[in-house]
Design an enzyme around this catalytic site. Structure first.
Site: not given
Length: 311
Positions: A9, A87, A94, A118-119, A153, A177
């Site tokens: 969502a 992050r 997270n 998920t970071n 990117r 990342h």
């Protein structure tokens, strides 16, 4: 082939679900899960798109129905970055979300290939690995940190700078990342050359591209649409490989041989069991070698935080 999107969502999840509904092979099942009550509605909305992919949405505390029978699980659940956050700030929220989801995956679909979006990915992937190890179901060939966004990117920025077709540009990106752990190997891009100044500026822009989007959205979110595209690219590569297609190569953050760090983003060949082979990162320029040497302590520290979190 069943693909589950966890965190469906959210901004990334909805973009990813839309792309997968359009691009998964005919006959695939797409399951959406999110704690938010809107999730079955997202699935209802997407179900009106005329493609041969069945879709179901599940909400609430328990992701089990979405995970049951899943071949691929893509995890984008969690909070997004806001201006001023890095992050690492995301970690406090997270980490617990990824740990809880990994505990469910360990029970419900332990043989699935799991892509963590998920970071902070540098840390959330080791968290998932430790949880799966504790449950006795860890297979390092089947756990991935999705770093594809750094690759797309890089391809976009290089193409713009050098006036190339972005679809034809290939840029290897290794390391991790976030921040300095993101290392584009610009010396390996075929058909173009860069000045030292261009290399430094491009590398910095690629490393800070997430912040660029967070600031441009002025408090309204982070990179969701491009991340959805990146996750779709990686998810489709996994599906192709699982279905027996050969020579599927992508970049991802995986447990390697430990040559650089316990987890490392590098080129991988995908096969029917996930990672079929770790591919060599090739010859680095002096600039890239120095950047690699300089980031490893940061990357190892990020990994250790994840390991300690589960202990």
């Amino acid at each position: 082939m069943k693909v589950a999107v966890i965190g469906a969502a959210g901004g990334i999840g909805q973009a990813l679900a839309l792309l997968l509904k359009n691009r998964l092979p005919a006959g695939s099942d797409l399951a959406l899960y999110d704690i938010a009550p809107v999730t079955p509605g997202v699935a209802a909305d997407l179900s009106h798109i005329p493609t041969p992919v069945t879709i179901k949405g599940y909400a609430g505390e328990d992701p089990t129905p979405a995970l049951e029978g899943a071949d691929v699980v893509l995890v984008s659940a969690g909070v997004a970055r806001k201006p001023g956050m890095d992050r690492a700030d995301l970690f406090n929220v997270n980490a617990g979300i990824v740990k809880a989801l990994a505990e469910k995956i360990a029970v419900v679909c332990p043989k699935a290939c799991v892509g963590i979006i998920t970071n902070p990915v540098n840390t959330t992937v080791p968290i998932a690995a430790e949880v799966l190890k504790k449950a006795g179901v860890y297979d390092k060939r089947k756990l991935f940190g999705v770093t594809t966004l750094d690759v797309i990117r890089s391809e976009t920025f290089v193409a713009a700078l050098k006036d190339k077709d972005p679809g034809q540009v290939r840029v290897p990106v290794i390391g991790g990342h976030s921040g300095v752990t993101i290392l584009p190997l610009l010396s390996q891009v075929e058909g173009v050359s860069f000045t030292d100044e261009e290399v430094a500026a491009l590398t910095k822009r690629i490393q800070n591209a997430g912040t660029e989007v967070v600031e441009a959205k002025a408090g309204g979110g982070s990179a969701t649409l491009s991340m959805g595209q990146a996750a779709c690219r990686f998810g489709l590569a996994l599906v192709k490989a699982l279905q027996g297609e050969s020579d599927v190569v992508e970049y991802a953050y995986v447990e390697g041989e430990g040559e650089y760090a316990p987890f490392f983003a590098q080129p991988i060949k995908l096969g029917k069991n996930g990672v079929e082979a770790l591919l060599d990162i090739g010859k680095l320029s002096a600039y890239e070698q120095a950047a690699l040497d300089g980031m490893l302590d940061t990357l190892k520290g990020d990994i250790q935080i994840g390991v300690e979190f589960v202990k």
